[in-house]
Design a protein around this motif. Structure first.
Motif, short mmCIF file in Angstrom:
data_model
loop_
_atom_site.label_atom_id
_atom_site.label_comp_id
_atom_site.label_asym_id
_atom_site.label_seq_id
_atom_site.Cartn_x
_atom_site.Cartn_y
_atom_site.Cartn_z
N VAL A 170 42.79 45.54 43.79
CA VAL A 170 41.37 45.21 43.60
C VAL A 170 41.19 43.70 43.47
N HIS A 171 42.04 43.08 42.68
CA HIS A 171 41.92 41.64 42.49
C HIS A 171 42.11 40.89 43.81
N ARG A 172 43.04 41.35 44.61
CA ARG A 172 43.28 40.70 45.91
C ARG A 172 42.08 40.91 46.83
N ALA A 173 41.51 42.12 46.82
CA ALA A 173 40.38 42.41 47.71
C ALA A 173 39.12 41.64 47.32
N VAL A 177 35.37 36.55 44.20
CA VAL A 177 34.21 37.30 43.70
C VAL A 177 34.39 37.51 42.20
N HIS A 178 33.32 37.30 41.44
CA HIS A 178 33.41 37.48 39.99
C HIS A 178 33.53 38.97 39.66
N HIS A 179 34.64 39.34 39.05
CA HIS A 179 34.90 40.72 38.66
C HIS A 179 35.85 40.71 37.48
N ALA A 180 36.01 41.87 36.85
CA ALA A 180 36.93 41.99 35.72
C ALA A 180 37.77 43.24 35.90
N ILE A 181 39.01 43.21 35.39
CA ILE A 181 39.92 44.34 35.55
C ILE A 181 40.59 44.64 34.23
N ALA A 206 52.23 37.90 39.59
CA ALA A 206 51.76 36.56 39.18
C ALA A 206 50.25 36.40 39.37
N THR A 207 49.67 37.08 40.37
CA THR A 207 48.24 36.90 40.63
C THR A 207 47.38 37.49 39.51
N ARG A 211 44.42 37.41 33.85
CA ARG A 211 43.22 38.09 34.35
C ARG A 211 43.13 39.55 33.94
N VAL A 212 44.26 40.18 33.65
CA VAL A 212 44.25 41.60 33.30
C VAL A 212 44.31 41.77 31.79
N VAL A 213 43.59 42.77 31.28
CA VAL A 213 43.62 43.10 29.86
C VAL A 213 44.00 44.57 29.72
#
Length: 585
Positions: A170-173, A177-181, A206-207, A211-213
């Protein structure tokens, strides 16, 4: 939107309003327990075996298995979702697959309540996610979306770590774009283990770093406020990750420009600005270079950040989210904040002593009698290249003011009155429980050359011996200073030994040594001379009980010095004739 103590609005609602997130996509294999899935499992077991289990209200007294199959299929399609789960669990147990975790079903129900009615929640199985993935990702480019995945998808025939792979997809796609995961899982309990799993995922991919919680599903039943707090972190994480990258780029840009400016300096400029100015003032030229680099780097870094519209957008997006209260601040966050704040205010004993840093105003000393801080002017402490601060005949007489530090009550306790002779040393207490002050009215003047001893000792003790060697990393003016101090100390040692022959009491010998060292009478600092039975022209050691224990950094030490100067220059009026009572009455 800042949250006030009177606010009745739920924290989750405030978070979502502040962040602009109105959509949540939740993918969990518990969402996959459909009539179709139950019938598939039922068919694998066969109609006769299912009939023997008695899990369906079907008349099994028929010989035609096709009829029994049809009846069972229709019975499954008529079940409610909760009944489907019960039937699935029984069939799965019979087939050896294992039942659906009932906690997952509870989460399924609690999630809507946790997010509230103002949010559109898409609860999907893995199969549904695969069919709708493209559409949901496209929608996320228009409306900010929080993507929440379970970790374990074994009930849909996938792995127990499938969730983290989906997060990376999802993060790669949605790059740019502002999003949260977030990963919502039962594999960890709420608390420190969430951070451990989070670190593990970031190490693998690493990406996803920063960013992930990870959110333990247990929050929803045991600690709803904790769930809100973790969601808050998930909403802030992409903003902070983007900001950190912007800061990294700005800092590196500032660093490069500053280093390029130094590299482009001609030899004559470098000699005069970096070396000659340092030699004149007793400073160390590499630190002068570092000082210039820091000034240039700060200037360029600030310009890079202030002029970047994206940085302003990130800050404007994060600012409304941060004030929303989501419970107590974790202890490790408080500890980290205290550590950073102390590092800004103080240099530690290891910082100053292991590097044999020259004596400076703000240096702290301690012994069994108490704690002290030097409040002399910086220029009065600077040692020149010949090893002296002043002309040789004046250098030995130089005294510096040292004030006592005092603990005065607990933090959080209000004080009725503050006195002009009290300078608070913020966060001096490592436990952050006590208040400490530099008492400007409790001072003594000590010979500065005795405090100099601490510079030559890795443990900061104020000691010097006939065989003390200058450390290799000591700056040149202080190597010269060591020779000056050893010659001065040797004269005192010889004189003390001559007079000591006529003195019997050790107390008198202590007073004598104090006098020779120019320590004030009744000074609580102890002094010793050894060894006790020294042979003529043999090795000697002179020591006072003080030990350098740290340093108040220049910005704060300057404030201390300013208040000290104001206190000692205060206006003294004639006594007040209206004070008719004595202090003792």
């Amino acid at each position: 939107m800042a949250q006030t103590s009177e606010s009745k609005q739920p924290a989750m609602q405030m978070l979502l309003e502040a962040s602009g997130f109105k959509r949540v996509v939740y993918v969990d294999d518990c969402n996959s327990i459909t009539a179709e899935r139950v019938n598939q499992l039922r068919q694998e077991l066969g109609p006769e075996r299912v009939a023997q289990l008695g899990v369906l209200s079907v008349d099994a007294n028929v010989e035609d298995l096709d009829v029994l199959e049809l009846r069972q299929s229709r019975a499954v399609e008529a079940l409610s979702h909760e009944e489907l789960i019960k039937v699935y669990d029984r069939l799965a147990a019979e087939s050896g697959m294992g039942a659906v975790d009932q906690r997952d079903m509870l989460v399924f129900k609690q999630l809507s309540s946790a997010f509230g009615d103002d949010v559109s929640i898409h609860k999907l199985s893995m199969g549904q996610w695969r069919r709708q993935q493209e559409q949901l990702l496209e929608a996320a480019k228009v409306a900010p979306t929080l993507f929440v995945f379970d970790e374990d998808f074994r009930h849909e025939g996938l792995g127990d770590r499938e969730g983290r792979r989906l997060l990376a997809d999802v993060h790669r796609a949605l790059a740019g774009v502002h999003h949260a995961i977030a990963l919502l899982t039962h594999t960890v309990e709420p608390g420190e283990k969430e951070e451990v799993l989070q670190t593990e995922i970031e190490a693998e991919t690493a990406t996803l770093r920063g960013r992930v919680v990870v959110i333990g599903k247990g929050h929803l039943s045991k600690d709803k406020q904790g769930f809100v707090r973790r969601v808050k972190y998930a909403l802030l994480a992409p903003l902070f990750a983007e900001l950190k990258e912007k800061i990294r780029i700005a800092v590196l840009g500032g660093q490069k420009e500053a280093l390029d400016a130094i590299a482009q300096m001609r030899v004559d400029s470098f000699e005069r600005i970096m070396f000659n100015s340092s030699l004149n003032e007793g400073a160390w030229s590499p630190e002068t270079v570092a000082r210039v680099i820091a000034v240039l780097q700060e200037k360029v870094t600030r310009r890079g950040l202030r002029a970047d519209a994206t940085v302003h957008r990130i800050v404007s997006s994060a600012n409304p989210i941060c004030p929303v209260r989501t419970g107590q601040i974790p202890a490790d966050v408080t500890d980290k904040a205290l550590s950073l704040q102390r590092a800004e205010i103080y240099e530690t004993e290891e910082d100053v002593n292991a590097l044999h840093l020259p004596l400076e105003f703000g240096d702290m000393f301690e012994d069994s009698s108490g704690k002290y801080i030097v409040v002399a002017q910086a220029c009065d402490l600077m040692v020149r290249s010949d090893g002296y601060r002043r002309d040789a005949d004046r250098d030995a007489r130089q005294m510096v003011p040292v004030v006592r530090l005092k603990e005065m009550g607990n933090k959080g306790e209000s004080r009725v009155k503050y006195h002009p002779y009290e300078f608070e040393l913020l966060h001096y207490d490592k436990s952050n429980q006590k208040r400490w002050y530099a008492m400007l009215n409790d001072l003594m003047y000590l010979p500065v050359w005795i405090l100099d001893f601490a510079v030559f000792q890795a443990n900061g003790s104020c000691a010097i011996a006939s065989d003390t060697k200058p450390p290799d990393i000591l700056v040149q003016p202080w190597k010269s200073r060591l020779t000056v101090l050893q010659e001065r100390a040797a004269r005192i040692v010889r004189l003390a030994e001559q007079v000591n022959k006529a003195v019997e009491a050790n107390e008198d010998k202590q007073t004598l040594l104090h006098g020779l060292l120019r320590l004030p009478l009744d000074t609580p600092v102890l002094s010793t001379l050894g060894p006790p039975e020294r042979a003529a022209d043999g090795p000697w050691k002179l020591e006072v009980s003080l030990k350098r224990s740290g340093r108040l950094r220049e910005r704060y030490a300057t404030a201390l010095l300013g208040q000290f100067a104001s206190f000692i220059s205060r206006l003294a009026h004639p006594h007040d004739l209206t004070r008719l009572e004595t202090r003792d009455s």
